[in-house]
Design an enzyme around this catalytic site. Structure first.
Site, short mmCIF file in Angstrom:
data_model
loop_
_atom_site.label_atom_id
_atom_site.label_comp_id
_atom_site.label_asym_id
_atom_site.label_seq_id
_atom_site.Cartn_x
_atom_site.Cartn_y
_atom_site.Cartn_z
N GLU A 108 -58.92 46.32 -84.68
CA GLU A 108 -57.88 45.51 -85.23
C GLU A 108 -57.01 45.27 -84.49
O GLU A 108 -55.71 45.44 -84.64
CB GLU A 108 -57.59 46.08 -86.55
CG GLU A 108 -58.63 46.23 -87.75
CD GLU A 108 -58.92 45.13 -88.48
OE1 GLU A 108 -58.00 44.07 -88.08
OE2 GLU A 108 -59.92 44.65 -88.80
N ASP A 109 -57.20 44.90 -83.15
CA ASP A 109 -56.25 44.21 -82.25
C ASP A 109 -55.35 45.43 -81.85
O ASP A 109 -54.36 45.12 -80.92
CB ASP A 109 -55.38 43.30 -82.85
CG ASP A 109 -55.91 42.07 -83.01
OD1 ASP A 109 -56.98 41.34 -82.14
OD2 ASP A 109 -55.48 41.32 -84.05
N ALA A 110 -55.64 46.74 -81.98
CA ALA A 110 -55.07 47.52 -81.11
C ALA A 110 -55.26 47.86 -79.78
O ALA A 110 -56.49 47.23 -79.26
CB ALA A 110 -55.42 49.14 -82.01
N GLY A 114 -50.87 43.00 -80.66
CA GLY A 114 -51.52 44.19 -81.07
C GLY A 114 -50.67 45.28 -80.84
O GLY A 114 -49.58 45.46 -79.96
N ARG A 144 -60.46 34.03 -82.50
CA ARG A 144 -58.96 33.38 -82.07
C ARG A 144 -59.11 32.13 -81.19
O ARG A 144 -58.32 31.41 -81.05
CB ARG A 144 -58.03 34.26 -81.17
CG ARG A 144 -57.08 35.11 -82.23
CD ARG A 144 -58.23 36.27 -82.95
NE ARG A 144 -57.72 36.97 -83.63
CZ ARG A 144 -57.17 38.38 -83.64
NH1 ARG A 144 -56.96 38.67 -82.40
NH2 ARG A 144 -56.94 39.25 -84.63
#
Lengths: 1138, 322
Positions: free
Chosen positions: A748-750, A900, A932
């Site tokens: 999740e974009d971390a 993120g 994206r």
């Protein structure tokens, strides 16, 4: 045979030369002469130099109503240098002084006056009478910073990269935002809410402002003005204006039988109203007109007055000659009828050519005019009072009545609150000014180009929010906020210029001498005759011209030769058979290269002269190589993107395609490879990135300042970055990014970060907060006192950082709950104190101010500054510095809208490494890419990698590949291969944990990463127990008040659905506001507990027989009591629980 | 490797290139785990000395105290003594205040600018209480082996203008890279598997010279070349191969799969070690091996007794990760 090749050769020679001249150099040159916020400066300079004089001239004479001989006349007005006068000594002001000491950067407005105090006296003249102080825009022509070079600016404590264009009011930097409006004095054909066709004109003149609407309702045409009640048939209006014959009206509108058909119902209605003559028409209108009290209006006749002054107020009426207004009405009708036949003829409200941008100069001039007029009426009022007084002790001196405080304070108040309330112009807008955001340099610049809409944001229409084709090159297509104001708030593109008003009279006479025929000499029939076009100047019909295209060309040639203003726009509207000439202010325009038959006028030798410094941008303008075009005139052109693409019909060539983007979107590398919303997201995030804000950032005292410890310039840069100075004041760092999955803490974009990189300073930032304290003086001559801190005792620990003066000393480490000012306030601040000075435990009580910061964190006192405020109280400002290294939960973003949070921090030895020893600073999960579609980010990585290996900054300007302002992927790959990397940017990588090679090649290289201002330490909050709200006894709200965490409705719904009743009970009552009540089972009301008798008693039944004790939320009990106060009796019915 | 019941191997090291701060060697007859352990230890567990505590007496420079302290910490100091020194937390003689010669080294810095030009405060201005511990660039200058003294101005800490002053006391302590990167002695430690390249000569000869050239050029690094005399494709530098598979893909694209076979020799590693200068690169490797041995001892001993922890002394600290 011999002829043919020659003829081919001729064609070849005539063809445009394909080797394009690199015109990029024009962009920096343009920005050099214009600056980044020239629109604000131009507008303000225009106000200071021109419009302020015009305002004074228009109201130059004020005469007493009692004795007309007594008068005051303004001869001249000027604005001096910014200065401040305290105790009759005048000191020069610099913006930095004002910022630090909370003053207003303003200059005195001085006038020369001539006045007569008594009949028969000769007029007296006084020079240099100060009527007020005008806040001065930074870098404007009156500012001390104008024309200064970098060294001089540094001496004044100013950053050379700061664009100016804002005001310093009471120490705060205020920007007057650009306001977008529908253009004034123009006919707009549109439909209203009831889907009726309307033609409306918002007229604005020096005298009045009015709105005229002509509506087509059920086939009949009416006039709607506020001053008339209801709808007025348009034919009656025409008759009242002297066109009594219906035939003439039809002729004026045009002899097309379709128009006549459409007009017929209106003509018929006029007849049914029995209006046939001017006289009856005026009588009819008089009945409809709203009543006026003004005697002068009544004398002239209400409707005649309204028709001449309010109806189409922008068309002048001389001595009751309504002809011009009739023609104007006819043109409106014609356009309306045309639109009813053909929907294409409707005007588009969202079309940029129909918009005007109102800038600071215009807005301030409105304010000034209002205050100036108010001051003048005040002078008259006081003079009259003085003249009426029978006995006067002193001689009357009219010049003494000029007050300067009203203008000064009025301007200051409006600028600092942002409320523009001007009764005279019926204006009441809020939020016109905003505090300049100093979060990052780029955020500041972005703020100056922001355009706020005039519409309310709640309207659920998509039209105004959509991207208009006419925005091309003028407004940035990317830079708009998300959410409610999406598409309404816009930003200027890089090369946009906003015009200021230009003198109209010379242009009008020029038009006439170029063959524009006056309408006064023409019959209605001739008005729309074939092959002749109406010439419309600033919305006013000047006349007609038989050779409109020739006329337009001549006007344009004159403009290119510099004979008329460079911002005058000439637009031939073939559909409406009109030539529009515009010289009004607020139009957006941009420079373009002129091409003759597709051949650019700019040749290589011109550019060489520019590079060698012999030629400036203005020379290009003067020599007619470049011209400014506004949105309307662009419709008459054919613009080629590149010289090579020009065709014989091409009239203009773009200077550089990347200038269609604004300043903020210009920071994105390869934006044309990204999915469009990603660029928009980046535009919003770029403003939150930490970095350097200005060269003078450490000598400022901002209330909150975020700085990056080691900011870098991006490895993959763009032309815009260099032009705006982002390479000097960067906001981010080039991180080596590996696009791979690692540890699972990157979902999740971390982002996974390298601990060693953080140790070495990656993402490290400084947060400076300002604390303030005032040493107040009280009415009884007492004041707060600062005390030498006690070094022993129970508070000594908290006072450790205090110096002998009672203030925290710079360099000391400050912890939460530390006292930073040892202030004692007098106990008694009202009565006169007789006992002598000195601070005793009796006379004063401690009024310490303590530092509140995150628990367990220490900060440092950076700076302490002292100044006195406007009430001459001593003020203290403390700057508290906190250095932070990134931690889990801090927010980062690349320049492609890919934000993120830091998911985990990993030791360097555990991170993957390449056989060259390269180890990533940061690991990003590849799942961020497919949905994206930020291809630009991938190219940035490639280009950055090629950049570090070849030692050259690579470019990624928007649409820059054809002109060489963006490196092509092929070329980048070649560079990579040359330096021993894979052309694809992928590396062979070993796991840091096992030492084994990874199964896949990893896409790895440098990407510019921004640290955003959202940090976990500012947001982290939890509480077990804590403060309660007094009224409801529920936990307080918010982090600042150590509040509780709300279990909201939706969470409650989940628990209900799940059936966790005890959990709900605990959360909603026990953890919130439990309260024990005594309930009377007999009457069902709440009783009370008698502590003496130790029983509950019902005050209604006057006994304690049927009392039960139970628990309720306190808020519930409160509700019952409030209901009782409103005569509603809530009764509780109790039952034994099963 | 012959497969006997004993798994003992006899790793060999062959040094290819050795400079003070650079070492390239081959490690044979061992496992990835050993190679990687060596790498990890060099990065994170070989102790060095770095400035850890800074007391600022006066600072009127443009950079703030924490900023300068951070910069000071990152200056590499000559740490030949580090292996013998004590961690200040284990030092019984003192409380790590810089007074103790076993665990800390004191530095002083006192610079004031009294001229019109900006004055660079550099690592050379750091005055050490122990001549064996100093900034590496200063040490290199005094030995003046590889450096040109005029070229080497020292590591800049801060720049001062007229009237600005920086005075501070700093204490350097022993530490390891796991705690903070400033204690890491290695700038680069990396290894690669030695590639084993087999060209299928028969298949190769079916190619035209043009095709050979194309094939050779398909490798981003210069691994293959064509012998100008025999026009045979030869391996010129096997180690330049980056395992990018480009030549294999190219061969497949040319319709000649199996033209070349490349394997990684799983028991042979080529190490590249670059030191920050704190410890000589060769010493760095030796120290790493020493620490690895200590760690293995710890593992070996802990099998017998759980309480053995107390006996390990210094190593115990390594085990606990800090």
């Amino acid at each position: 045979m011999g002829e043919d090749p020659i003829s081919i050769d001729k064609q070849f020679l005539a063809a445009p030369i394909s080797s394009a001249v690199d015109k990029f150099q024009l962009v920096p040159e343009f920005l050099k002469v214009r600056g980044l916020v020239k629109q604000h400066l131009d507008s303000f300079n225009y106000f200071i130099n021109k419009s302020i004089k015009r305002i004074v001239q228009a109201n130059h004479r004020i005469t007493s109503r009692i004795n007309p001989d007594v008068y005051l006349r303004y001869l001249d007005i000027s604005i001096g240098d910014p200065s401040i006068t305290i105790d009759h000594t005048t000191d020069k002001l610099t913006p930095q002084i004002c910022r630090l000491s909370g003053r207003t950067y303003a200059a005195p407005i001085s006038v020369t006056i001539e006045y007569v105090n008594q009949s028969g006296q000769p007029p007296m003249t006084r020079r240099g009478v100060v009527i007020g102080r005008m806040p001065i825009m930074l870098r404007s022509c009156r500012c001390v910073l104008s024309g200064k070079d970098e060294d001089e600016l540094a001496k004044l404590g100013e950053c050379p990269l700061d664009p100016g264009g804002y005001f310093v009011v009471k120490g705060a930097e205020k920007v007057i935002q650009i306001q977008e409006q529908l253009s004034m004095n123009r006919i707009i054909i549109d439909t209203d809410r009831k889907k009726r066709l309307t033609a409306s004109v918002t007229s604005i003149t020096e005298m009045t402002k009015s709105k005229t609407t002509i509506v087509m309702d059920k086939g009949k045409i009416y006039l709607e003005i506020n001053q008339f009640e209801g709808k007025i048939p348009i034919m009656i209006v025409m008759k009242a204006m002297g066109i009594e014959s219906d035939q003439e009206v039809v002729q004026m509108v045009g002899r097309d039988p379709r128009y006549a058909d459409l007009l017929l119902p209106s003509i018929h209605e006029c007849a049914t109203e029995n209006v046939f003559s001017q006289q009856t028409a005026i009588e009819f209108l008089d009945k409809k007109a709203k009543t006026y009290t003004n005697a002068a209006i009544e004398k002239q006749g209400k409707s005649v007055y309204l028709l001449s002054r309010v109806y189409l107020a922008n068309v002048p009426v001389r001595e009751k000659d309504f002809r011009a207004k009739c023609i104007y009405t006819a043109v409106m009708l014609r356009r309306m009828l045309e639109a009813s036949l053909n929907k294409d003829a409707m005007d588009d409200r969202d079309y940029v050519g129909n918009k005007r941008l109102e800038l600071s100069g215009q807005l301030i001039s409105l304010l000034f005019e209002d205050f100036f007029k108010t001051m003048n009426t005040e002078v008259i009022r006081r003079t009259d009072i003085e003249l009426q007084r029978s006995t006067r002790s002193t001689r009357l001196d009219i010049s003494q009545f000029i007050t300067k405080n009203d203008i000064t304070q009025g301007l200051e108040r409006s600028l600092s609150t942002g409320n523009w309330k001007i009764k005279r112009f019926g204006m009441d807008s809020k939020g016109m000014t905003q505090v300049l955001a100093r979060l990052s340099y780029i955020g500041t610049l972005g703020f100056m180009t922001k355009i706020s809409p005039q519409f309310e944001k709640t309207r659920k229409v998509s039209g105004p929010r959509a991207l208009q084709p006419s925005q091309w090159g003028m407004l940035c297509p990317c830079d708009t906020p998300e959410g409610e104001s999406c598409g309404l708030v816009k930003n200027l593109a890089l090369m946009t210029h906003v015009t200021t008003d230009e003198e109209g009279a010379p242009l009008i006479s020029l038009c006439h001498s170029l063959g524009v025929e006056d309408l006064g000499t023409m019959s209605g029939e001739e008005l729309h005759s074939n092959n002749s076009f109406l010439v419309i100047f600033n919305g006013l019909i000047l006349g007609k011209h038989r050779r409109p295209r020739h006329f337009a060309n001549v006007m344009r040639r004159l403009r290119r030769a510099g004979k008329i203003g460079e911002f005058v726009s000439v637009f031939v509207n073939e559909k409406q058979c009109c030539v529009y000439i515009a010289a009004d202010g607020g139009r957006v325009c941009r420079p373009l290269v002129i091409a003759d038959k597709g051949i650019s006028r700019i040749k290589e030798h011109h550019m060489k002269e520019l590079r060698d410094g012999f030629r400036t941008f203005n020379d290009f303008l003067r020599d007619g190589l470049i011209e400014y075009l506004d949105v309307n005139e662009q419709n008459n052109t054919l613009i080629a993107l590149y010289e090579g693409e020009a065709e014989p019909e091409t009239t203009h060539i773009e200077i550089e395609p990347f200038t269609i983007l604004g300043i903020i979107a210009g920071l994105i590398p390869y934006p044309h490879h990204n999915q469009s919303p990603r660029n928009t997201y980046q535009c919003a995030m770029g403003k939150q990135a930490m970095g350097n804000i200005a060269y003078n950032q450490l000598s400022r005292m901002d209330s909150l300042l975020y700085l990056l410890v080691y900011p870098q310039r991006p490895l993959l840069t763009t032309r815009t970055i260099e032009l705006v100075g982002f390479d000097k004041l960067g906001a981010g760092q080039n991180a080596t990014v590996a696009v791979m999955s690692y540890s699972g803490y990157d979902i999740e974009d971390a982002i996974v970060m390298n601990k060693s990189s953080l140790d070495r300073g990656f993402g490290r930032c400084i947060v400076m907060k300002r604390l303030e304290a005032i040493k107040e003086k009280y009415a009884n001559n007492t004041s707060d006192e600062l005390m030498v801190p006690e070094r022993e005792g129970k508070e000594a620990e908290r006072k450790k950082i205090l110096d002998y003066d009672g203030l925290a000393s710079p360099g000391e480490i400050i912890r939460p709950y530390d006292i930073f000012i040892n202030k004692w306030s007098p106990v008694n601040t009202k009565d006169t104190i007789t006992y002598p000075l000195g601070v005793t435990a009796k006379s004063h009580k401690p009024a310490y101010q303590t530092y509140k910061g995150p628990e367990g964190e220490t900060a440092v006192v950076d700076k302490v500054s002292l100044f006195s405020d406007k009430d001459n109280n001593q003020c203290y400002k403390f700057l508290i510095r906190h250095t932070r290294r990134p931690e889990v939960g801090d927010k980062f973003s690349s320049r492609h809208g890919q934000k993120g949070v830091c998911g985990t921090i990993i030791q360097q030895e555990d991170l993957p490494f390449s056989e060259r020893g390269i180890c990533p600073d940061l690991i990003m999960n590849p799942h961020g890419f497919p949905s994206r579609m930020t291809v630009g980010k991938m190219i940035e990585l490639l280009g950055g990698k090629a950049g570090v290996s070849s030692g050259r900054f690579h470019y990624g300007s928007a649409f820059g590949e054809p002109s060489g302002h963006a490196d092509k992927v092929d070329v980048i790959s070649e560079t990579l291969v040359k330096h021993g990397f894979s052309y694809s940017g992928k590396d062979f990588i070993y796991s840091g944990i096992t030492g084994c090679p990874l199964q896949a090649y990893i896409f790895m290289g440098p990407i510019y990463y921004q640290k955003l201002k959202h940090m976990v330490i500012d947001k982290m909050h939890a509480r077990a127990k804590g403060p309660l709200v007094k009224l409801t006894r529920q936990p307080t709200e918010g982090k600042g008040r150590d509040g509780g965490h709300r279990l909201g409705e939706m969470e409650r719904d989940c628990l209900i659905a799940y059936g966790a009743s005890m959990l709900i009970y605990e959360r909603l009552m026990l953890s919130s506001d439990p309260f024990e009540v005594q309930v009377c089972r007999a009457c069902g009301l709440l009783g009370y507990f008698n502590h003496k008798l130790k029983i509950g008693i019902c005050s209604m039944c006057k006994n304690g027989d049927n009392i039960s004790t139970m628990k309720l939320p306190y808020a519930c009990k409160l509700l019952f009591q409030e209901l009782q106060a409103m005569n509603v009796v809530p009764r509780l019915k109790l039952r034994d629980s099963q | 490797m012959e497969s006997t019941t004993s798994y003992q191997r006899f790793p060999k090291i062959k040094i290819r290139e050795m400079k003070d701060d650079y070492l390239k060697f081959e490690l044979h007859s061992t496992d990835t785990s050993v190679a990687n352990a060596l790498r990890r230890i060099m990065l994170a567990e070989v102790p060095t000395i770095a400035i850890d505590l800074v007391e600022i007496e006066a600072n009127s420079s443009v950079l703030n105290d924490e900023f300068i302290a951070h910069r000071l910490g990152l200056i590499p100091l000559t740490s030949t003594r580090a292996m013998e020194m004590r961690f200040s937390r284990d030092c019984d003689a003192c409380d790590g205040d810089g007074q103790c010669e076993y665990c800390s080294v004191e530095f002083h810095l006192s610079v004031r600018c009294d001229q019109d030009q900006t004055l660079d405060v550099t690592s050379a201005d750091l005055i050490s209480s122990d001549p064996s511990v100093m900034a590496v660039d200063v040490a290199a200058r005094s030995t003046s082996s590889g450096y040109d003294a005029s070229d080497n101005k020292g590591i800049i800490i801060v720049k001062l203008r007229r009237g600005q002053e920086l005075r501070l006391r700093a204490i350097a302590r022993k530490g390891i890279g796991k705690d903070h990167a400033k204690w890491s002695p290695a700038a680069t430690v990396t290894f690669m598997y030695e590639p084993d390249i087999h060209i299928n000569e028969d298949l190769m000869e079916t190619l035209t010279l043009e095709d050979k050239k194309n094939w050779v050029e398909s490798s981003p690094t210069k691994v293959f070349d064509i012998d100008p005399n025999t026009q045979h494709v030869v391996v010129v530098d096997a180690e330049a191969y980056t395992y990018d598979d480009e030549v294999i893909k190219k061969a497949e694209a040319m319709g000649k799969p199996g033209l070349v076979e490349i394997y990684a020799k799983e028991d042979s590693f080529i190490f590249t070690v670059e030191s920050t200068g704190a410890v000589k690169a060769s010493q760095l490797v030796l120290n790493a091996i020493e620490i690895l041995k200590q760690k293995l001892d710890a593992v070996r001993l802990s099998e017998d007794t759980v309480e053995a922890d107390d006996q390990f002394g210094e190593l115990n600290a390594h085990m606990r990760g800090g």
